[in-house]
Design a protein around this motif. Structure first.
Motif, PDB file in Angstrom:
ATOM      1  N   SER A  37      74.453  38.437  85.245  1.00 48.31           N
ATOM      2  CA  SER A  37      73.800  37.818  86.395  1.00 48.31           C
ATOM      3  C   SER A  37      73.762  38.793  87.560  1.00 48.31           C
ATOM      4  O   SER A  37      74.773  39.431  87.882  1.00 48.31           O
ATOM      5  CB  SER A  37      74.561  36.557  86.796  1.00 48.31           C
ATOM      6  N   GLU A  38      72.605  38.891  88.185  1.00 44.59           N
ATOM      7  CA  GLU A  38      72.475  39.801  89.315  1.00 44.59           C
ATOM      8  C   GLU A  38      73.257  39.285  90.518  1.00 44.59           C
ATOM      9  O   GLU A  38      73.386  38.087  90.728  1.00 44.59           O
ATOM     10  CB  GLU A  38      71.000  39.942  89.697  1.00 44.59           C
ATOM     11  N   THR A  39      73.724  40.177  91.314  1.00 40.31           N
ATOM     12  CA  THR A  39      74.443  39.835  92.532  1.00 40.31           C
ATOM     13  C   THR A  39      73.554  39.049  93.481  1.00 40.31           C
ATOM     14  O   THR A  39      72.353  39.286  93.542  1.00 40.31           O
ATOM     15  CB  THR A  39      74.917  41.129  93.225  1.00 40.31           C
ATOM     16  N   GLY A  40      74.139  38.092  94.182  1.00 37.41           N
ATOM     17  CA  GLY A  40      73.389  37.356  95.177  1.00 37.41           C
ATOM     18  C   GLY A  40      73.000  35.966  94.748  1.00 37.41           C
ATOM     19  O   GLY A  40      72.191  35.306  95.383  1.00 37.41           O
ATOM     20  N   ASN A  41      73.585  35.500  93.672  1.00 36.01           N
ATOM     21  CA  ASN A  41      73.335  34.132  93.210  1.00 36.01           C
ATOM     22  C   ASN A  41      71.849  33.861  93.024  1.00 36.01           C
ATOM     23  O   ASN A  41      71.329  32.805  93.383  1.00 36.01           O
ATOM     24  CB  ASN A  41      73.930  33.113  94.191  1.00 36.01           C
ATOM     25  N   THR A  42      71.136  34.842  92.474  1.00 32.14           N
ATOM     26  CA  THR A  42      69.711  34.635  92.199  1.00 32.14           C
ATOM     27  C   THR A  42      69.515  33.744  90.989  1.00 32.14           C
ATOM     28  O   THR A  42      68.448  33.171  90.805  1.00 32.14           O
ATOM     29  CB  THR A  42      69.003  35.967  91.929  1.00 32.14           C
ATOM     30  N   GLY A  43      70.534  33.666  90.144  1.00 30.69           N
ATOM     31  CA  GLY A  43      70.416  32.881  88.920  1.00 30.69           C
ATOM     32  C   GLY A  43      69.694  33.606  87.807  1.00 30.69           C
ATOM     33  O   GLY A  43      69.595  33.104  86.699  1.00 30.69           O
ATOM     34  N   LYS A  44      69.181  34.786  88.086  1.00 32.54           N
ATOM     35  CA  LYS A  44      68.454  35.523  87.054  1.00 32.54           C
ATOM     36  C   LYS A  44      69.450  36.147  86.075  1.00 32.54           C
ATOM     37  O   LYS A  44      70.465  36.688  86.478  1.00 32.54           O
ATOM     38  CB  LYS A  44      67.639  36.649  87.676  1.00 32.54           C
ATOM     39  N   LEU A  45      69.114  36.088  84.802  1.00 35.42           N
ATOM     40  CA  LEU A  45      69.963  36.663  83.767  1.00 35.42           C
ATOM     41  C   LEU A  45      69.239  37.790  83.040  1.00 35.42           C
ATOM     42  O   LEU A  45      68.038  37.695  82.757  1.00 35.42           O
ATOM     43  CB  LEU A  45      70.369  35.602  82.749  1.00 35.42           C
ATOM     44  N   ILE A  46      70.011  38.818  82.723  1.00 33.47           N
ATOM     45  CA  ILE A  46      69.527  39.903  81.878  1.00 33.47           C
ATOM     46  C   ILE A  46      70.327  39.845  80.592  1.00 33.47           C
ATOM     47  O   ILE A  46      71.566  39.871  80.633  1.00 33.47           O
ATOM     48  CB  ILE A  46      69.693  41.260  82.577  1.00 33.47           C
ATOM     49  N   PHE A  47      69.607  39.769  79.471  1.00 29.97           N
ATOM     50  CA  PHE A  47      70.242  39.543  78.185  1.00 29.97           C
ATOM     51  C   PHE A  47      70.351  40.815  77.362  1.00 29.97           C
ATOM     52  O   PHE A  47      69.503  41.705  77.437  1.00 29.97           O
ATOM     53  CB  PHE A  47      69.446  38.512  77.374  1.00 29.97           C
ATOM     54  N   GLY A  48      71.407  40.853  76.536  1.00 32.65           N
ATOM     55  CA  GLY A  48      71.491  41.859  75.494  1.00 32.65           C
ATOM     56  C   GLY A  48      70.636  41.440  74.307  1.00 32.65           C
ATOM     57  O   GLY A  48      70.006  40.376  74.308  1.00 32.65           O
ATOM     58  N   GLN A  49      70.637  42.279  73.281  1.00 32.99           N
ATOM     59  CA  GLN A  49      69.760  42.067  72.134  1.00 32.99           C
ATOM     60  C   GLN A  49      70.288  41.022  71.169  1.00 32.99           C
ATOM     61  O   GLN A  49      69.559  40.550  70.306  1.00 32.99           O
ATOM     62  CB  GLN A  49      69.547  43.383  71.375  1.00 32.99           C
ATOM     63  N   GLY A  50      71.552  40.668  71.309  1.00 34.71           N
ATOM     64  CA  GLY A  50      72.130  39.671  70.432  1.00 34.71           C
ATOM     65  C   GLY A  50      72.861  40.274  69.244  1.00 34.71           C
ATOM     66  O   GLY A  50      72.521  41.358  68.760  1.00 34.71           O
ATOM     67  N   THR A  51      73.892  39.562  68.788  1.00 35.48           N
ATOM     68  CA  THR A  51      74.639  39.919  67.585  1.00 35.48           C
ATOM     69  C   THR A  51      74.684  38.698  66.686  1.00 35.48           C
ATOM     70  O   THR A  51      75.075  37.615  67.132  1.00 35.48           O
ATOM     71  CB  THR A  51      76.076  40.360  67.915  1.00 35.48           C
TER      72      THR A  51
END
Lengths: 113, 113
Positions: B93-107
């Protein structure tokens, strides 16, 4: 946690047409998001749906292709416009319930033929 | 540029043993890290998260460890059960409570009976 309903759950569409996906949340939430998962890929954020204002789009996504509505604090729609086979993906609605916890809907599996 | 990476596409463990899923990140400004489990044809299910100011968080069979100096986190599942077989995504999650998520590719985790 919030319960998120997405409609439709899946669809097969002809290229050149548009599909509108609905996201209904059982409680009022400030922040709603739309993600895409292309086949074999990870989840990518399309945009943040803001109530009462225009959606905020991530790099690589534009309003003309993915128009979003957010008429109230429990509902949002994402339209995939002028579809091509490359738009075949799972589209997911998500809400921020509290810091460090985002909840996802069950997704809409779109196939464009 | 992949900011969140899961370098192991798959993992297979025996029922009852420990499953360890790994995740690396590059952005030191992430403030929360989340783990999700995803079954086919379903949306991601939130499992556990950890704040960047902590190094461990535990919830039942799930424990997440964060090593900020190495920009690495791991999810431990003990004991592993066949029902844990799914794709696991790490997200930041990005700083600043933006709620945006950046995901990995998954396992993809397979737990064998």
């Amino acid at each position: 946690s919030a319960v998120i309903s997405q409609k439709p759950s899946r669809d097969i569409c002809q290229r050149g047409t548009s599909l509108t996906i609905q996201c209904q949340v059982d409680s009022q939430v400030t922040m709603m998001f739309w993600y895409r998962q292309q086949p074999g890929q990870s989840l990518t954020l399309i945009a943040t749906a803001n109530q009462g204002s225009e959606a905020t789009y991530e790099s690589g996504f534009v309003i003309d292709k993915f128009p979003i509505s957010r008429p109230n604090l429990t509902f949002s729609t994402l339209t995939v416009s002028n579809m091509s086979p490359e738009d075949s993906s799972i589209y997911l609605c998500s809400v921020l319930e509290q810091v460090g916890q985002n909840t996802f809907g069950s997704g809409t599996r779109l196939t464009v033929v | 540029d992949q900011q969140v990476k899961q370098n192991s596409p798959s993992l297979s463990v025996q029922e009852g043993r420990i499953s360890i899923l790994n995740c690396d990140y590059t952005n030191s400004m992430f403030d929360y890290f989340l783990w999700y489990k995803k079954y086919p044809a379903e949306g991601p299910t939130f499992l556990i998260s950890i704040s960047s100011i902590k190094d461990k968080n535990e919830d039942g069979r799930f424990t997440v460890f964060l090593n900020k100096s190495a920009k690495h986190l791991s999810l431990h599942i003990v004991p592993s059960q066949p029902g844990d077989s799914a794709v696991y995504f790490c997200a930041a999650s990005e700083t600043g409570n933006t709620g945006k998520l950046i995901f990995g590719q998954g396992t993809t985790l397979q737990v064998k009976p």
